[in-house]
Design a protein around this motif. Structure first.
Motif, short mmCIF file in Angstrom:
data_model
loop_
_atom_site.label_atom_id
_atom_site.label_comp_id
_atom_site.label_asym_id
_atom_site.label_seq_id
_atom_site.Cartn_x
_atom_site.Cartn_y
_atom_site.Cartn_z
N PHE A 28 1.02 -1.26 -0.17
CA PHE A 28 0.09 0.07 -0.15
C PHE A 28 0.81 1.29 -0.01
N VAL A 29 2.00 1.25 0.85
CA VAL A 29 2.99 2.34 0.85
C VAL A 29 3.49 2.53 -0.50
N LEU A 30 3.89 1.44 -1.41
CA LEU A 30 4.36 1.67 -2.63
C LEU A 30 3.54 2.13 -3.56
N TYR A 31 2.31 1.57 -3.26
CA TYR A 31 1.10 2.05 -4.22
C TYR A 31 0.74 3.56 -4.08
N GLU A 32 0.68 3.82 -2.91
CA GLU A 32 0.55 5.49 -2.70
C GLU A 32 1.72 6.32 -3.32
N LEU A 33 2.99 5.82 -2.88
CA LEU A 33 4.02 6.57 -3.58
C LEU A 33 3.74 6.50 -5.23
N GLU A 34 3.41 5.47 -5.96
CA GLU A 34 3.33 5.58 -6.98
C GLU A 34 2.43 6.32 -7.73
N LYS A 35 1.27 6.45 -6.86
CA LYS A 35 0.12 7.39 -7.28
C LYS A 35 0.68 8.81 -7.26
N LEU A 36 1.20 9.52 -6.20
CA LEU A 36 1.85 10.36 -6.12
C LEU A 36 2.73 10.76 -7.09
N LEU A 37 3.56 10.00 -7.48
CA LEU A 37 4.67 10.17 -8.55
C LEU A 37 3.90 10.37 -10.14
N ASN A 38 3.01 9.65 -10.09
CA ASN A 38 2.53 9.53 -11.33
C ASN A 38 1.55 10.56 -11.66
N LEU A 39 1.26 11.47 -10.65
CA LEU A 39 0.55 12.89 -10.87
C LEU A 39 1.58 13.76 -11.21
N ASN A 40 3.01 13.44 -10.85
CA ASN A 40 3.98 14.12 -11.38
C ASN A 40 4.79 13.85 -12.55
N SER A 41 3.92 12.80 -13.43
CA SER A 41 4.74 11.93 -14.63
C SER A 41 6.06 11.29 -14.09
N SER A 42 6.19 10.67 -13.13
CA SER A 42 7.04 10.06 -12.54
C SER A 42 6.64 8.56 -12.17
N SER A 43 7.53 7.79 -11.88
CA SER A 43 7.53 6.61 -11.17
C SER A 43 8.43 6.16 -10.22
N THR A 45 9.89 3.55 -10.64
CA THR A 45 10.98 2.77 -11.51
C THR A 45 12.30 3.77 -11.75
N HIS A 46 11.76 5.22 -11.69
CA HIS A 46 12.77 6.12 -12.07
C HIS A 46 13.46 6.48 -10.84
N PHE A 47 13.13 5.95 -9.68
CA PHE A 47 14.02 5.83 -8.59
C PHE A 47 14.72 4.55 -8.03
N LYS A 48 14.59 3.48 -8.94
CA LYS A 48 14.99 2.19 -8.60
C LYS A 48 14.49 1.60 -7.45
N LEU A 49 13.15 1.94 -7.28
CA LEU A 49 12.35 1.36 -6.39
C LEU A 49 11.48 0.46 -6.92
N PRO A 50 11.01 -0.70 -5.99
CA PRO A 50 10.22 -1.58 -6.39
C PRO A 50 8.54 -1.00 -6.57
N LEU A 51 8.17 -1.79 -7.61
CA LEU A 51 6.61 -1.42 -8.00
C LEU A 51 5.60 -2.36 -6.64
N PRO A 52 4.54 -2.02 -6.56
CA PRO A 52 3.66 -2.65 -5.53
C PRO A 52 3.17 -3.83 -6.48
N THR A 53 2.49 -4.83 -5.90
CA THR A 53 1.98 -6.06 -6.48
C THR A 53 1.33 -5.63 -7.66
N ARG A 54 0.97 -6.63 -8.55
CA ARG A 54 0.46 -6.36 -9.89
C ARG A 54 -0.84 -5.97 -9.88
N SER A 55 -1.92 -6.49 -8.75
CA SER A 55 -3.31 -6.25 -8.53
C SER A 55 -3.28 -4.88 -8.10
N LEU A 56 -2.41 -4.20 -7.23
CA LEU A 56 -2.63 -3.02 -6.91
C LEU A 56 -2.07 -2.05 -8.34
#
Length: 127
Positions: A28-43, A45-56
């Motif tokens: 969930f933390v990874l998911y929330e971070l990814e959502k925030l980063l997506n709002l700024n056209s980032s991800s 993966t740009h910071f070499k961090l793992p993505l949340p599970t596929r379902s999230l």
């Protein structure tokens, strides 16, 4: 951030004792971070961090689902309070029984059978 997410989940389920497994909280933390980063056209993966599970991730990429889940929880709580205050005695009883059943983690099927039997008594005048 984990405490914020845990608080949000407990508030959502209206259960202060709700337990979230550590791995799910991590996702969930990874998911929330990814959502925030997506709002700024980032991800992440740009910071070499793992993505949340596929379902999230699927949920994150599902724009209609994101829009549907984007609601104001405090506004909904206020509306719920207002509506509950307008229930008559019988409606209030059923509402409280449903909440009690959910908090006690009873099976809703057996509960709904009991409610239906009670409603039939009131509708058809059965005793």
């Amino acid at each position: 951030m984990t405490y914020d997410i845990l608080h949000k989940i407990k508030t959502l389920f209206n259960n202060s004792n709700f337990q979230v497994p550590e791995i799910e909280l991590y996702n969930f933390v990874l998911y929330e971070l990814e959502k925030l980063l997506n709002l700024n056209s980032s991800s992440l993966t740009h910071f070499k961090l793992p993505l949340p599970t596929r379902s999230l991730m699927d949920d994150l990429n599902n724009k209609p689902l994101r829009e549907e889940l984007n609601y104001d929880i405090y506004k909904l709580k206020e509306e719920n309070t207002r509506l509950v205050n307008n229930l008559n005695n019988e409606q209030q009883l059923i509402y409280e029984q449903i909440l009690q059943s959910l908090h006690e983690e009873k099976k809703i099927i057996s509960f709904s059978s009991t409610v239906m039997a009670e409603l039939e008594k009131h509708i058809y005048g059965m005793q």
